[in-house]
Every structure is written in structure tokens, then in C-alpha cells.
Design a protein around this motif. Sequence first.
Motif, short mmCIF file in Angstrom:
data_model
loop_
_atom_site.label_atom_id
_atom_site.label_comp_id
_atom_site.label_asym_id
_atom_site.label_seq_id
_atom_site.Cartn_x
_atom_site.Cartn_y
_atom_site.Cartn_z
N GLU A 151 -19.89 -78.85 -74.81
CA GLU A 151 -20.32 -79.46 -73.54
C GLU A 151 -20.69 -80.90 -73.88
O GLU A 151 -21.09 -81.20 -75.02
N ARG A 183 -13.83 -75.28 -76.31
CA ARG A 183 -14.35 -73.91 -76.44
C ARG A 183 -13.21 -73.02 -76.88
O ARG A 183 -12.12 -73.09 -76.31
N THR A 195 -8.91 -73.76 -70.26
CA THR A 195 -8.21 -74.22 -71.46
C THR A 195 -9.23 -74.32 -72.59
O THR A 195 -10.43 -74.22 -72.35
N GLU A 202 -20.63 -84.90 -66.63
CA GLU A 202 -21.94 -84.25 -66.57
C GLU A 202 -23.06 -85.27 -66.38
O GLU A 202 -22.98 -86.42 -66.86
N GLU A 271 -15.27 -70.15 -60.64
CA GLU A 271 -16.13 -71.34 -60.79
C GLU A 271 -15.35 -72.65 -60.77
O GLU A 271 -14.31 -72.78 -61.42
N LEU A 272 -15.90 -73.58 -60.00
CA LEU A 272 -15.40 -74.95 -60.00
C LEU A 272 -16.41 -75.83 -60.75
O LEU A 272 -16.07 -76.50 -61.72
#
Length: 435
Positions: A151, A183, A195, A202, A271-272
Motif C-alpha cells: 500500500e 500484492r 492484479t 491514497e 470493492e472499488l
Amino acid sequence: MAEKKENLMDKIVSLAKRRGFVFPGSEIYGGLANSWDYGPLGVELKNNIKNLWWARFVHRRDDMVGIDAALIMNPKVWDASGHLSAGFADPLIECKKCHARFRSDQVDVKKPCENCGQKDNFTEPRQFNLMFKTFVGPAEEQANVAYFRPETAQAMFVDFKNILDTTRRQLPFGVAQVGKAFRNEITPGNFIFRTREFEQMEIEYFIPVPARDEDWKDYFEMWRKEMVVWIKDVGIDPKKVHEIEIGEGDRAHYSKRTIDFEFEYPFGQKELYGLAYRTDFDLKNHFKEPPYADSQTGEKFWPHVIEPSLGVDRTMLAVLLSAYTEDGERIFLKLPPKLAPYKAAVFPLLPNKPPLVDAARKIYDDLRKKFTIAWDDRGNIGKRYYAQDEIGTPYCITVDFDSLEKNDVTVRDRDTGKQERIPMDRLEQFLSEKI
Ligand code: GAP
């Protein structure tokens, strides 16, 4: 209905490849496990999405700053953040016959293996950590193990004191970052939806230690509303977006409250984006001493954090799905003009008439100083319209014989197909107003 939806996904994947938005990664070598490359138009659309986000959340606000950190960070970061522990793992099961691996929460173990059809032959689930491992330097030994970030968020925490010292920000303020995350997903798939390498946008929005629950809830609500406005502005169909409150057992290890923004993809509602209240979990894990001091009282503490987290690739997928329109024979991408890879296309009516080509070329060269503009002189006008519609170009400008006499051009609108004559010297203003 399900068939129609699957069909839409096939159409998007095929259009994306045919027109140069997204190609399968390493295709000539047989690809690599659902990796994708953004082509000439894809990179424009993706950059437009990222630039819109940055302009909206960094440049137009006075409580935000940005950073761009390294992808590989000291492994101690991931120890402190909890990403090396069971909290950042998915339940993995394996077919004992063909050894295909699945996430146990994504398959029905009572059904035969999707890969080989074998029944009742899965291993017990075990927790599989999603961190993407590598070695730093030439020696492949344990001391040199490092991880690609899963992240972008952690750099905003780790750099917190440097950001504070260099910007002298007071709470509340946010730090934004756009960049790649990695990931080792067990089952990547559904085109660019899941992917192993993807991009995030963020924000870590730092707030004072909440005296009452209402204090963090107000900031959480502010960001929830911001995300709703963003979704509309970026051209994602708001009717297909649903806010889901995530229960305690299902939240990430750091979160006290999470809302997932789910989108109705053709392959299901998934989830978006996510919005989380990460409390002081991360700053407390990284900083032994409180990293922030109140400018009035001098009191030192660990700020709390609200985090709106957006995937760039999922944004792109939801934007493409929302923009795809069929109207009889006509297929067009109804992209918001500010996102369209080309803002307009310029054509000479006939490619073999030098006065038409010269006049069109001049318009093309002039407009290109301010906008991204396509040039097309192949085939007939109908085919050129068709091609520009499919890539979402909002306006097509044609120079015809009347143009040479009257100094005006035909401008065709992508969404209505309507045409109007506009003086050549008003084109720049016309596009500026529309985009
Ligand atoms: N910092 C919080 C965080 O990373 P997350 O819900 O795990 O939270 C945030 O990820 C967003 O990143 C998701 O909502 C999604 O848009 C995107 N994302 C996560 N994993 C992804 C993957 N494997 N492929 C594409 N996008 C992904």
C-alpha cells in the motif's frame, strides 16, 4: 441478464486492446498471470484520472501536501505496520490433484476443482501472506530480504516527521500519494480489477486525538462525502456504487471503522474504494515518542488518521464500464471530456486535396499547443467518426470546401452526433469552454 453483463466485460476488454487502452502484459511470451500494460490511450486516460485526483485533493485544498516515496522500504516498516503478520494474509487452499490454488473465501469447496474437476480434494486453508518478496543487493540471503510496498500509505506515516518539519503543518492536514503497490494475490483476475501490481491514490488525513467519537466521525463523514463527489466527477455511474459498512471481524487489522465503496461490475458487486479510520495505529507503531506537538499547549501526542484509499486501475475499469454506450449501430465511450485521451480530432474532408489538408493541419497544430488532439485522414468521414467515438473523443472537427471560403469548420458532438459550424478562430475558446 448475467450473460449480457459478461458480454459487456468482453466488449470492454476487446475495445481496450483493439484501441490501445490496455494490452495483456508480456503478451508475445504468453503473458504473465493477469498482468496488464497500459497502451497509448490507456496511459492518457490513467494520467488524466490521476491528475484530476491530484488537482482536486492536493492543489485545490490548503490542508493537503503530497509525497512520492520509494516502492521498496526497510522491512522493519512492514513489521511495525503488521503487514508481515497473519493480518495481511488470505486463506489459501490447494487442489491435491492438480495443485491449483484458490482463496477459500472465493470458492465453494463443496464443488469440484475449477481447474481439473476433482471432487472433495482440497487441502485445509492456511494463511498466505500477500507481501511481495525480493532481495536488495547481490546476495540472496535472509538479511537482504525486502518487500515491495503493499500500500502507498505506510510512507505517509514513516515520513510523517519529515513532512511536519519541512511544511510546519498544523492538524488537521493530509498527505497524499499516487503510486504502485504490490500484492502476491492468490487469484488475480477479472482484467485490471485484481492484479499483483496496481496503482493507488491514497490520503492519510491526520486529525487531533478525538476527545469524543463525534470528533473522528465528523472527519470520516467529510471524506465520505468527498469520495461521493469524486465518484460522480470522474464519470463513474453513481447508481452502480454502494456504500457497505464493514463489520468488525472483516475489517483490516488497523481499522476501527471501514466503509467499502462497491461497484456493480459485470462479474459482481465488488470493492472499488475503501474509507477507513486507522486511529493512531500506524503512527504509534512507527514512532516511540509522540511525533506531534500542539502549537498552543505544547502537548505531545500521536495524531489519528482517516484514510480514503482509491485504486487507479479499478477507477479506470469503473470509468470505462460507465462510459461504454451502444446506440443502435453506434458505440461510444461517454467519457467526461476532461478525461478523454483526445479532446478533439481534426480531419480534412478529403486527404488528397492539399488546400483542405493544409487548413486542417494548421488547426491541428494550433490546438495541439493547448489540448491533446488526434489527426485522422484515412478512410471516409463515417469511419473516422466511428473510430473517435470508440475512444471517447468528445469533438470531431472537419475542414471541408466551405471552410476554405468561410473560415469555419464542422464540429460534431460525440454524444448527440449533432454538427454545428464554428469559426476557425473560435475553436480554441469553444474547446476551453467545453473541457
Ligand atoms: N491503504 C489501505 C489499503 O490499501 P485496500 O482496501 O487493501 O486498502 C485500497 O486497498 C484500494 O486499492 C482498493 O479499494 C482497490 O481500489 C485497490 N486495490 C487493492 N488491491 C488491489 C489489487 N490486487 N488489484 C487492483 N487494485 C487493488
